[in-house]
Enzyme design. Structure first.
Site, PDB file in Angstrom:
ATOM      1  N   HIS A 190      36.865  43.931  49.584  1.00  0.00           N
ATOM      2  CA  HIS A 190      36.854  42.501  49.292  1.00  0.00           C
ATOM      3  C   HIS A 190      38.209  41.895  49.604  1.00  0.00           C
ATOM      4  CE1 HIS A 190      36.649  38.934  46.354  1.00  0.00           C
ATOM      5  NE2 HIS A 190      35.841  38.671  47.364  1.00  0.00           N
ATOM      6  N   GLU A 242      39.731  38.259  49.007  1.00  0.00           N
ATOM      7  CA  GLU A 242      39.657  36.863  48.545  1.00  0.00           C
ATOM      8  C   GLU A 242      40.984  36.218  48.909  1.00  0.00           C
ATOM      9  OE1 GLU A 242      37.346  34.573  46.887  1.00  0.00           O
ATOM     10  OE2 GLU A 242      39.047  33.454  47.696  1.00  0.00           O
ATOM     11  N   GLU A 299      32.354  31.084  51.041  1.00  0.00           N
ATOM     12  CA  GLU A 299      32.984  29.800  51.380  1.00  0.00           C
ATOM     13  C   GLU A 299      33.206  29.751  52.901  1.00  0.00           C
ATOM     14  OE1 GLU A 299      34.643  31.863  49.003  1.00  0.00           O
ATOM     15  OE2 GLU A 299      33.237  31.083  47.544  1.00  0.00           O
ATOM     16  N   GLU A 332      25.704  32.941  41.608  1.00  0.00           N
ATOM     17  CA  GLU A 332      26.870  32.823  40.717  1.00  0.00           C
ATOM     18  C   GLU A 332      26.839  31.532  39.891  1.00  0.00           C
ATOM     19  OE1 GLU A 332      29.934  33.081  43.686  1.00  0.00           O
ATOM     20  OE2 GLU A 332      30.049  30.920  43.915  1.00  0.00           O
TER      21      GLU A 332
HETATM   22  C1  NOJ Z   1      33.401  32.923  45.129  1.00  0.00           C
HETATM   23  C2  NOJ Z   1      32.428  33.863  45.730  1.00  0.00           C
HETATM   24  O1  NOJ Z   1      31.249  33.199  46.103  1.00  0.00           O
HETATM   25  C3  NOJ Z   1      32.108  34.950  44.748  1.00  0.00           C
HETATM   26  O2  NOJ Z   1      31.111  35.803  45.247  1.00  0.00           O
HETATM   27  C4  NOJ Z   1      33.361  35.687  44.410  1.00  0.00           C
HETATM   28  O3  NOJ Z   1      33.076  36.602  43.384  1.00  0.00           O
HETATM   29  C5  NOJ Z   1      34.459  34.748  43.930  1.00  0.00           C
HETATM   30  N1  NOJ Z   1      34.609  33.636  44.823  1.00  0.00           N
HETATM   31  C6  NOJ Z   1      35.792  35.453  43.812  1.00  0.00           C
HETATM   32  O4  NOJ Z   1      36.177  35.939  45.058  1.00  0.00           O
END
Ligand code: NOJ
Ligand code: CA
Length: 675
Positions: free
Chosen positions: A378, A380, A449, A473
């Protein structure tokens, strides 16, 4: 090598014509139902579209306004045109269907300004039985070297005040609920925007092959009647929309048109308008199902940051790997494994490679490999795309070295590079750079995103899936997604490409989620999942995704008979069909597994309960099947009794008609196994 193969190629005709007289040109779909008319009579260019006997798009302008240069939109003459026909079949590396028919008539119109600059511009139209794609080409020429598009003048002037399903235009997000409104009440829209006409047919406006260009939104034209729209591209910080050199090809502007809503979902127009696969060796690209250390953070029982409730720790991750191994799940995603989450929102918060002290990345990736499980990395960025881009090789080579084949990326929050938007040319190019670099390291991408899908997965089949949707989510920390949402998505966002919605939450009312801590401002304390349990299963079939995540924490899957459906579910499809559907009300989808005789069915409804009849004529006529049925219980209801599920078996054949009883907010999932 498993690459896209051309099975047959028929070029029926190519007519080339150099002319100055012929200022109205027409091209129809192979079945003659769609007609595109290009009109250069009044020294500016317009196109119009007829469907059967109806005018669908009235004459609509084409061209550009350029910064620092005269507009490229009038005073044109036709200096030549070319018509051709092509009918081929190509194969996908993975997808809803293995083979795709690419059958269209093409018209290329060559234009030149009559005086002064004499600049050239070509228009290319491809007309299919399921819609139209057109794009601009600005050839290399002395008069235009670099171009700065300040406005793309493309219009979509709908002929009637038809009904639209849309999300309002947004330069940063596609995570809104869809609205239904007459076109006259739509102020702006992201694409795809889907339209049901009073003449009884359906259409959707989107774009294909969005490459080195800004994303397109639609804006109501102020000057015209109330159902005419203009292209409104997402800008750079200086207001310019697109910065390019000639020769320049724009993305395709797409207008899918079908006589039934379900055929929109089955349309392959977007993929057909993209370039063939550029990745030679695709053996490392594999669709799969995965689970992850993820939902706990959204529920607020766990944290991404280090601390007592840190989700991503070595012990728990191994439990997830064991669960996946024991339950026919191929991957495990872990979020919050790397340092930086405490500095959320700051520039360079993440270095993207340093694990937290309670997370032994090396040990975990080795453990996953020993159990034949894909560890899903992952990244982010918190919107710091620039920092990610600078480190792409470092990050992907690290993951590659650890045997990691899939990475989920994220761009939550605003883009940190000042004035940039998620959907502008800067980010479109960033997202592409990520996909191309990932391919070098044999890594598949799941982007959150993201920029919307426009069929790039055909060209780079390691671009597996993306969010760009109001997904699961939102149920954890907002008023959530109403039951109707899922019956709109296949006909709107789903037309663009795979959706990483992440279905599969079994603890619908979060009864097992003790000690939740509110972690964002949208959480009003009323959150829950607004479906029945059977509908959660059906969504795995309805919402196509080649990396399909089962969202819940593993404790909620232990000893749950319903999880068997997810275990048995295929990951890649020979063929997919939509049996029925009404936008915003219900839909039934069936998919045939690529690697077995199994078929899977998913049927869902909105907040209304309904019975849906399906004839199983898609099944092999020479086989008998065991239908393993996961139905809403007789008293199930998304609001009052979401958990009741009825699991049973029946012998069926292609002659059987099943009556699917869908509860309010419910659904049904079926696996057909040949016996
Ligand atoms: C938004 C993402 O859609 C989600 O899947 C993720 O857990 C969070 N951001 C944190 O990265
Ligand atoms: Ca409805």
């Amino acid at each position: 090598m498993k690459s896209i193969s051309k099975i047959c190629l028929i070029i029926c005709s190519v007519i080339i014509c150099a002319c100055t007289q012929n200022d109205v040109l027409k091209v129809t779909s192979p079945n003659n139902h769609i007609e595109v008319i290009v009109d250069v009579k009044n020294e500016s260019v317009h196109y119009a579209i007829n469907y059967k006997d109806s005018l669908f798009i009235k004459p609509s302008k084409l061209g550009f306004e350029l910064k620092g240069d005269r507009s490229l939109d009038k005073n044109f003459k036709v200096i030549g045109f070319q018509k051709s026909h092509s009918n081929t079949v190509w194969s996908q590396v993975w997808g809803e269907n293995k083979d795709i028919v690419d059958n269209f008539n093409q018209l290329t119109v060559s234009l030149q300004e009559r005086d002064g600059l004499e600049r050239k511009m070509n228009l290319i139209f491809k007309v299919y039985d399921d819609g139209v794609g057109f794009r601009y080409e600005i050839p290399e020429q002395k008069k235009i070297d670099s171009i700065k598009i300040s406005k793309e003048l493309t219009e979509f002037n709908f002929s009637k005040n038809d009904t639209a399903w849309y999300t309002p235009a947004n330069f940063d997000s596609y995570e809104m609920l869809y609205k239904k409104a007459p076109l006259s009440e739509v102020p702006s829209a992201n694409t795809p925007i889907t339209i049901e006409t009073t003449d009884g047919f359906f259409a959707s406006i989107h774009e294909a092959n969005l490459t080195d260009y800004a994303g397109m939104t639609l804006l109501k034209s102020k000057k015209k009647d109330n159902f005419s729209f203009q292209c409104n591209l997402v800008p750079w910080p200086d207001g310019v929309k697109v910065k390019r050199k000639t020769p320049m090809l724009s993305p395709w502007r797409t207008i899918q048109i079908t006589d039934r809503a379900k055929k929109l979902v089955e349309s392959n127009l977007i993929l057909n308008l993209n370039e063939p696969n550029k990745i030679e060796d695709t053996t490392w690209i594999e669709p799969m199902k995965y689970i992850g250390i993820w939902w706990g953070m959204h529920l607020g029982t766990h944290t991404w940051t280090l601390g007592e409730r840190h989700g991503a720790n070595t012990i728990d991750t191994k439990k997830y790997i064991d669960f996946a191994h024991n339950h026919h799940i191929q991957g495990v995603l872990v979020e919050g494994w790397n340092t930086g989450w405490e500095d959320w929102g700051k520039k360079d918060a993440f270095d993207f490679v340093t694990p937290y002290e309670d997370f032994n990345l090396k040990e975990i990736t080795q453990y996953a490999a020993s159990k034949n499980i894909n560890f899903i990395g992952h990244v982010e960025t918190g919107g710091d795309a620039q920092s990610f881009q600078e480190k792409l090789d470092t990050i992907f080579s690290m993951f590659h070295g650890l045997g990691v084949k899939t990475v989920k990326t994220g761009y939550a929050g605003g883009i940190q590079t000042k004035g940039q938007y998620h959907h502008g040319q800067f980010m479109v190019n960033h997202y592409r750079e990520v996909v191309k670099t990932a391919a070098k390291y044999h890594i598949m991408i799941d982007a959150h995103e993201p920029i919307k899908p426009t069929g790039i997965r055909r060209t780079y089949p390691n671009m597996m899936t993306r969010e760009g949707v109001r997904g699961m989510e939102w149920n954890a920390w907002s008023s959530g997604n109403p039951p109707e949402h899922h019956t709109i998505l296949p006909f709107t966002r789903g037309l663009a490409g795979p959706i990483d919605y992440t279905p599969g939450t079994f603890d619908i009312l979060f009864k097992n989620a003790k000690n939740r801590v509110k972690w964002n401002d949208l959480d009003d304390g009323t959150s829950r999942v607004n479906t029945t349990l059977a509908k959660q299963l059906a969504l795995f079939v309805v919402l196509y995704c080649p990396l399909q995540m089962a969202s819940d924490v593993i404790e909620n899957y232990e000893n749950q008979p319903a999880f068997k459906f997810i275990e048995d579910l295929g990951v890649d499809w020979e063929t997919s069909k939509v049996l029925n559907g009404k936008i915003g009300d219900y839909i039934t989808v069936v998919r045939k597994d690529k690697y077995s005789d199994d078929w899977f069915l998913g049927s869902i409804t909105d907040e209304n309960k309904r019975n849906v009849q399906v004839t199983l004529s898609f099944l092999d006529k020479n086989k008998k099947y065991r239908a393993e049925i996961y139905a809403d219980g007789s008293n199930a209801d998304w609001k009052t009794n979401p958990q009741e599920i009825n699991i049973f078996q029946e012998e069926v054949s292609f002659k059987t008609t099943l009556e699917l009883k869908l509860a309010a907010g419910g659904g049904q999932a079926i696996r057909f196994v040949s016996i």
